[in-house]
Design a protein around this motif. Structure first.
Motif, PDB file in Angstrom:
ATOM      1  N   SER A 144       0.856  -1.194   0.000  1.00  0.00           N
ATOM      2  CA  SER A 144       0.000   0.000   0.000  1.00  0.00           C
ATOM      3  C   SER A 144       0.884   1.233   0.000  1.00  0.00           C
ATOM      4  O   SER A 144       2.049   1.190   0.411  1.00  0.00           O
ATOM      5  CB  SER A 144      -0.914   0.008   1.219  1.00  0.00           C
ATOM      6  N   LYS A 169      -3.491  -0.729  -2.012  1.00  0.00           N
ATOM      7  CA  LYS A 169      -4.308   0.446  -1.721  1.00  0.00           C
ATOM      8  C   LYS A 169      -3.481   1.682  -2.049  1.00  0.00           C
ATOM      9  O   LYS A 169      -2.266   1.701  -1.839  1.00  0.00           O
ATOM     10  CB  LYS A 169      -4.725   0.503  -0.246  1.00  0.00           C
ATOM     11  N   TYR A 171      -3.601   5.723  -1.207  1.00  0.00           N
ATOM     12  CA  TYR A 171      -4.230   6.812  -0.458  1.00  0.00           C
ATOM     13  C   TYR A 171      -3.567   8.137  -0.818  1.00  0.00           C
ATOM     14  O   TYR A 171      -2.393   8.188  -1.206  1.00  0.00           O
ATOM     15  CB  TYR A 171      -4.117   6.558   1.046  1.00  0.00           C
ATOM     16  N   THR A 208      -7.353   1.523   7.324  1.00  0.00           N
ATOM     17  CA  THR A 208      -6.474   0.351   7.193  1.00  0.00           C
ATOM     18  C   THR A 208      -6.572  -0.572   8.412  1.00  0.00           C
ATOM     19  O   THR A 208      -5.702  -1.430   8.599  1.00  0.00           O
ATOM     20  CB  THR A 208      -5.012   0.801   7.010  1.00  0.00           C
ATOM     21  N   LYS A 211      -3.469  -0.835  10.564  1.00  0.00           N
ATOM     22  CA  LYS A 211      -2.207  -1.369  10.025  1.00  0.00           C
ATOM     23  C   LYS A 211      -1.314  -0.294   9.418  1.00  0.00           C
ATOM     24  O   LYS A 211      -0.092  -0.432   9.399  1.00  0.00           O
ATOM     25  CB  LYS A 211      -2.511  -2.443   8.976  1.00  0.00           C
ATOM     26  N   VAL A 213       0.165   2.203   6.228  1.00  0.00           N
ATOM     27  CA  VAL A 213       0.556   2.000   4.832  1.00  0.00           C
ATOM     28  C   VAL A 213       2.042   1.658   4.743  1.00  0.00           C
ATOM     29  O   VAL A 213       2.841   2.062   5.581  1.00  0.00           O
ATOM     30  CB  VAL A 213       0.244   3.232   3.965  1.00  0.00           C
TER      31      VAL A 213
END
Length: 331
Positions: A144, A169, A171, A208, A211, A213
């Protein structure tokens, strides 16, 4: 030749003006390119204000990316260019001018489907994003990533590279809902957070499940330092490319995450790198050309100014409202 200079050597945008300076001559391995357009970058604002460490090999004239036509070639050019070729490329400086001397290994042939404006906005943006993700951030498929300043030119490129690179992911942060919508709906980011109205680090942790990134790419600096530590995942990497909010950390910053989450914090730059390093990134950029042509990668030009309006162009960049490149053209 004509070139942009700065009254008294540094100052506000209003200190910029066009004057006459000697035309460059090519050294070994260099071409002289007649410039058609050049891209603006935030480093130009810093350099104009005397706040950027300019590499010793760079001329004092601003500008590192451009498009144009090869006018002449020096001795020892081995990259297959000839007089009359339409090109775009990256230089250590000097692009705010009618002509530039540049290593031919930092040039690429301009594809016919790109106009001068688009081509001038590619080199610094896409090379910086590639460097940040892969060479510095150690990005791999399935990781991510968070791109701060999501609607900036580098992050626009980075979001697209992250998507094609298989990020789990993507962001972003930005300062308006319009910019967030652009990043999510147009570019394909997973989600965006408004740093003016939201606690972006808390929101990313919620998104998340705590968690965080794997890779954070930051241009903001001091104001985001704590938030970046908070959102970085275990064994994550924070890539520090700029300090728009300054370099002095506020009292109370907690660096415990460095040990607790085994975070790697890496500062990097592109302009200070040697020609071999930059050349490898240029070679990577060349592999993207088919994806620019088939529409996989898109180039976003926000505004185009004739270079006689260089003051207005710099003032526009200072507003931080653009979604894509600001370009100046030379007629």
């Amino acid at each position: 030749m004509r070139a942009v200079d700065i009254k008294t050597g540094k100052g506000a945008a209003t200190a910029l003006y066009i004057t006459d300076i000697p035309k460059p001559t090519p050294s070994k391995g260099e071409a002289i390119v007649k410039i058609k357009a050049f891209g603006l970058n935030r480093m130009d604002l810093l350099q104009r204000n005397g706040q950027y460490p300019v590499p010793p090999q760079a001329p004092k004239t601003l500008g590192v990316e451009f498009s144009g036509i090869v006018e002449s070639l020096g001795e020892g050019c081995k990259d297959g260019f000839k007089v009359g070729d339409e090109v775009f490329g990256l230089a250590y400086g000097g692009a705010y001018a009618e002509f530039i001397a540049v290593s031919t290994h930092m040039l690429l042939h301009k594809p016919h489907h790109l106009n001068w404006d688009e081509a001038a906005g590619v080199p610094e943006t896409w090379i910086t994003a590639t460097q940040a993700m892969y060479l510095v951030g150690s990005f791999e498929k399935g990781k991510s990533i968070l791109w701060h300043a999501g609607a900036s030119s580098v992050s626009i490129s980075g979001i697209q590279l992250s998507k094609i690179g298989g990020a789990s992911k993507i962001y972003v942060t930005a300062g308006s809902q319009e910019k967030i919508d652009f990043c999510v709906k147009e570019l394909g980011a997973t989600a965006g957070f408004n740093y003016k109205t939201q606690n972006w680090s808390e929101e990313i942790l919620k998104a998340t499940d705590g968690k965080g990134v794997d890779v954070v790419v930051d241009f903001v600096g001091a104001n985001y330092f704590q938030g970046n530590l908070d959102v970085a995942a275990r064994d994550g990497t924070i890539v520090h490319l700029g300090a728009m909010s300054g370099t002095k950390l506020p009292n109370g910053v907690d660096i415990g995450a460095f040990v607790r989450k085994r975070i790697t914090f890496v500062g990097s730059s592109l302009r200070s790198r040697d020609l071999d390093y930059q050349g490898k990134l240029r070679d990577t950029l060349e592999t993207y050309l088919p994806q620019f042509e088939d529409g996989t990668f898109k180039i976003y030009v926000d505004k185009v100014f004739p270079w006689e309006k260089i003051i207005e162009a710099h003032e526009e960049m200072e507003k931080n409202t653009s979604q894509g490149k600001i370009i100046c053209t030379i007629s």
